[in-house]
Scaffold this active site. Sequence first.
Site, PDB file in Angstrom:
ATOM      1  N   LYS A  89      32.384  40.580  46.271  1.00 43.32           N
ATOM      2  CA  LYS A  89      33.403  41.426  45.641  1.00 43.32           C
ATOM      3  C   LYS A  89      32.992  42.874  45.824  1.00 43.32           C
ATOM      4  O   LYS A  89      31.796  43.169  45.998  1.00 43.32           O
ATOM      5  CB  LYS A  89      33.498  41.120  44.146  1.00 43.32           C
ATOM      6  CG  LYS A  89      34.810  41.519  43.536  1.00 43.32           C
ATOM      7  CD  LYS A  89      35.887  40.494  43.833  1.00 43.32           C
ATOM      8  CE  LYS A  89      37.210  40.822  43.194  1.00 43.32           C
ATOM      9  NZ  LYS A  89      38.159  39.710  43.338  1.00 43.32           N
TER      10      LYS A  89
HETATM   11  P1  NAD Z   1      47.518  44.566  40.375  1.00 46.06           P
HETATM   12  O1  NAD Z   1      46.791  45.838  40.316  1.00 46.06           O
HETATM   13  O2  NAD Z   1      48.565  44.350  41.411  1.00 46.06           O
HETATM   14  O3  NAD Z   1      48.221  44.255  38.957  1.00 46.06           O
HETATM   15  C1  NAD Z   1      47.544  44.324  37.741  1.00 46.06           C
HETATM   16  C2  NAD Z   1      48.609  44.333  36.636  1.00 46.06           C
HETATM   17  O4  NAD Z   1      47.972  44.260  35.376  1.00 46.06           O
HETATM   18  C3  NAD Z   1      49.449  45.629  36.618  1.00 46.06           C
HETATM   19  O5  NAD Z   1      50.789  45.296  36.299  1.00 46.06           O
HETATM   20  C4  NAD Z   1      48.846  46.431  35.469  1.00 46.06           C
HETATM   21  O6  NAD Z   1      49.741  47.339  34.877  1.00 46.06           O
HETATM   22  C5  NAD Z   1      48.518  45.276  34.542  1.00 46.06           C
HETATM   23  N1  NAD Z   1      47.551  45.614  33.516  1.00 46.06           N
HETATM   24  C6  NAD Z   1      46.427  46.374  33.600  1.00 46.06           C
HETATM   25  N2  NAD Z   1      45.861  46.475  32.398  1.00 46.06           N
HETATM   26  C7  NAD Z   1      46.653  45.764  31.545  1.00 46.06           C
HETATM   27  C8  NAD Z   1      46.612  45.506  30.171  1.00 46.06           C
HETATM   28  N3  NAD Z   1      45.625  45.983  29.417  1.00 46.06           N
HETATM   29  N4  NAD Z   1      47.598  44.725  29.623  1.00 46.06           N
HETATM   30  C9  NAD Z   1      48.591  44.222  30.374  1.00 46.06           C
HETATM   31  N5  NAD Z   1      48.680  44.443  31.691  1.00 46.06           N
HETATM   32  C10 NAD Z   1      47.729  45.200  32.249  1.00 46.06           C
HETATM   33  O7  NAD Z   1      46.372  43.425  40.453  1.00 46.06           O
HETATM   34  P2  NAD Z   1      46.510  41.932  40.977  1.00 46.06           P
HETATM   35  O8  NAD Z   1      46.068  41.907  42.386  1.00 46.06           O
HETATM   36  O9  NAD Z   1      47.814  41.360  40.584  1.00 46.06           O
HETATM   37  O10 NAD Z   1      45.337  41.233  40.142  1.00 46.06           O
HETATM   38  C11 NAD Z   1      45.536  40.788  38.809  1.00 46.06           C
HETATM   39  C12 NAD Z   1      44.414  39.822  38.436  1.00 46.06           C
HETATM   40  O11 NAD Z   1      44.420  38.724  39.344  1.00 46.06           O
HETATM   41  C13 NAD Z   1      43.003  40.405  38.516  1.00 46.06           C
HETATM   42  O12 NAD Z   1      42.218  39.787  37.520  1.00 46.06           O
HETATM   43  C14 NAD Z   1      42.536  39.971  39.892  1.00 46.06           C
HETATM   44  O13 NAD Z   1      41.120  39.916  39.992  1.00 46.06           O
HETATM   45  C15 NAD Z   1      43.154  38.589  39.956  1.00 46.06           C
HETATM   46  N6  NAD Z   1      43.318  38.068  41.302  1.00 46.06           N
HETATM   47  C16 NAD Z   1      44.050  38.735  42.242  1.00 46.06           C
HETATM   48  C17 NAD Z   1      44.229  38.173  43.506  1.00 46.06           C
HETATM   49  C18 NAD Z   1      45.090  38.820  44.557  1.00 46.06           C
HETATM   50  O14 NAD Z   1      45.307  38.196  45.592  1.00 46.06           O
HETATM   51  N7  NAD Z   1      45.603  40.001  44.343  1.00 46.06           N
HETATM   52  C19 NAD Z   1      43.626  36.937  43.807  1.00 46.06           C
HETATM   53  C20 NAD Z   1      42.903  36.282  42.813  1.00 46.06           C
HETATM   54  C21 NAD Z   1      42.765  36.842  41.558  1.00 46.06           C
END
Ligand code: NAD
Length: 466
Positions: A157
């Site tokens: 990561k």
């Molecule tokens: P992103 O940045 O696209 O979206 C994150 C979202 O969470 C945004 O809408 C943001 O406003 C919201 N957010 C932030 N703080 C918040 C809070 N306190 N309360 C409510 N909402 C809040 O990120 P993403 O890529 O969608 O990732 C989201 C999660 O999924 C993370 O934990 C990431 O590690 C995990 N993840 C992502 C992927 C991927 O392919 N993008 C894969 C596996 C896991």
Amino acid sequence: MIDEVTDERTREGESAAGPAVPQEGEAGPHAGAGHGEPDKSAKKTEDAPAPSRAEVSNYEIVEHWFGVAAERLELPDDVAAVFRSSYREVQVQVPVKLGDGKVHVFSGYRVQHNGARGPYKGGIRFHPEVDLDEVRALAELMTWKTAIVNLPYGGAKGGVNVDPSKLESHEVQAVARSFMDKIEKVLGPTRDIPAPDVGTNAQVMAWLMDEYGKLHGHTPACVTGKPIALEGSQGREAATGRGVVHVFQEAAKGIDLDPADSRFVVQGFGNVGSWTARLMQALGATMVGVSDASGAIATEDGIDAEELAEHVREGGTVGAFNGGAGEIDSDDLVAVECDVFIPAALGGMIHKDNADRMNCRMIVEGANSPTTPSADSILNDKGVTIMPDVLANAGGVVVSYFEWVQNLQHFRWNEDQVNERLAEIMRRAFHEVADRAKQNDTPMRPAAYELGIERVVEAASTRGYI
Ligand code: NAD
């Protein structure tokens, strides 16, 4: 073990030794500005108050579950010690001249946890709260995740403690390029392949690939999650959400829940949350609550996920969405009655002080480490079925693997091929974990960790690494 982890901690904003540490929303003197020394103070990331998060760190959460599984597997202490630390941890300075004419120094990290099963793989996060502890935890999580879905990868990561929402696009580009310049030596298609995570997207991956290419020649397989125009894969953008929905569909059978009749809540409406919501809606399910960092909305009548996604794409926030839903306190989202709650924001958001308020039958973890061990225990006692992150959100890395395979072969698959293969892998992984959980009479999470750890230990010992 659970009590040890949580009792040592206090809730955010309640340091046991008094409020010496700046609290969320109480930005320190350098908050997010990136001047001089790396800024370790808690920062306000958005203008509206964010829902409370646990003080248990992501690292403690992952270590807790590793410890539980290692004990059940009777892993010798010396072998377990290898997996309790990372193979390589790189911390670099990321100096960037921003619009104010000053050089701002951010901290960048790349942690490679274990590479026994193949090249390291894992996302890059741009978020002001990124630190080594968090990146370490997320790297370890990737080791188990890639093993659980049986991909030929290790776990890594990376991240930079920058708030991209406060920067112009060309400034984000400068951060991405500067970061790549510092870490390229430990990356490459046969070494370590980054992907998007919180705060990064296909555009950022394109800049990273371009920067890597300046030093090594055009190498599309050096990062995944790229735009389609730059040898990205069809289906990658929606892949994590699609994987969440596959796991939900399989799990729903176990609790006699008809997906078409179900009501769901999504916490965090970014890449993972918005795709999950749209695909759940396509099954006929109804979104009755949703949030982002700006606020939360809820209504029993349903919120249109497609319209909300369009509103957000145009720069709107969830709180300001005018789709017939009323705004609620972000802390109350967990209490919205539903069949399925889908955390898709940050780690530690379901904790011992709000788990009891949850009003759902199932949690499918789109985010990484959203549930603390204490909350997990409370929810299990309440009879809530939990689909753990290491299984439920693996769809992204599965399609990243497909993208890497396509790049190495210089051969394109169409979206149906990608989606069919993703479904096959997610369903197989679900059933492998579910069979093990049934056999051992445990919830899904310990079963998933055991499966992943067993595979990594076998690869490491067969190689002669341990
Ligand atoms: P992103 O940045 O696209 O979206 C994150 C979202 O969470 C945004 O809408 C943001 O406003 C919201 N957010 C932030 N703080 C918040 C809070 N306190 N309360 C409510 N909402 C809040 O990120 P993403 O890529 O969608 O990732 C989201 C999660 O999924 C993370 O934990 C990431 O590690 C995990 N993840 C992502 C992927 C991927 O392919 N993008 C894969 C596996 C896991």
